[in-house]
Design an enzyme around this catalytic site. Structure first.
Site, short mmCIF file in Angstrom:
data_model
loop_
_atom_site.label_atom_id
_atom_site.label_comp_id
_atom_site.label_asym_id
_atom_site.label_seq_id
_atom_site.Cartn_x
_atom_site.Cartn_y
_atom_site.Cartn_z
N SER A 56 0.82 -1.15 -0.01
CA SER A 56 0.14 -0.02 -0.07
C SER A 56 0.75 1.45 0.00
CB SER A 56 -0.83 -0.07 1.30
OG SER A 56 -0.12 0.18 2.32
N ASP A 57 0.15 2.32 -0.48
CA ASP A 57 0.88 3.58 -0.39
C ASP A 57 -0.24 4.64 -0.42
OD1 ASP A 57 3.83 4.64 -0.80
OD2 ASP A 57 2.56 6.15 -1.61
N THR A 58 0.14 5.81 0.26
CA THR A 58 -1.07 6.77 0.32
C THR A 58 -0.32 8.36 -0.27
OG1 THR A 58 -1.88 5.90 2.35
CG2 THR A 58 -2.19 8.18 2.02
#
Length: 175
Positions: A56-58
């Protein structure tokens, strides 16, 4: 993310993925964040083929600019000034891979900051909390008092859309 994932299961290990995190800002940011989540997940999956891997990444997007982690104090102040009294987007990409399936999603939320004084911004930056956070704030931390409204998934803003991940892991028959 570790804390959020623990709300679903305690049967996991954390492993950082050493990948190029560059995204092309000229492309659709939802496509780009899903691609980055995939690259992270696949990098770890290559070494753990018998596991289910979550990547994941934001990113934080304000005034059509992606705000990463601040480089220094002034950068953090400038980011918070961009967010001050305005609404911005937080996009979190997640990719879940096992030996049979791969599912990548993106979750988009909107966060509205109330009006902050210069003194409030400086005091917040002095806490050092903003220095390792995309957009120079942690919604679950001391910045919470500045958040006027959110439209979307609170956990996604923190970095992992809990409900979406839960539903995908159910599809993967691992819960």
């Amino acid at each position: 993310r570790k804390e959020i994932l623990s709300y679903i299961t305690n049967n996991f290990d954390i492993e950082a993925a050493d990948v190029d995190e560059t995204i092309n800002y000229d492309n659709d940011l939802i496509v780009e964040i899903k691609s980055l989540a995939y690259r992270k997940a696949y990098k770890v999956f290559e070494e753990h083929k018998d596991s289910i891997v979550i990547g994941s990444d934001t990113i934080v997007v304000a005034d059509n600019q992606v705000l990463g982690k601040p480089k220094d104090r002034m950068d953090a102040i400038n980011m918070l000034l961009m967010l001050n009294g305005k609404t911005h987007m937080v996009i979190t990409g997640v990719c879940i891979i096992d030996d049979e399936k791969c599912e990548c999603i993106a979750n988009v939320s909107k966060v509205t900051f109330g009006k902050m004084s210069d003194e409030e911004i400086n005091s917040y930056v002095d806490t050092k909390e903003p220095m390792d956070k995309a957009g120079a704030y942690a919604i679950q931390g001391m910045a919470a008092k500045f958040i006027e409204r959110i439209d979307g998934d609170y956990y996604s803003i923190m970095g992992l859309p809990l409900h979406d991940v839960y539903k995908i892991l159910q599809k993967f028959n691992c819960l």
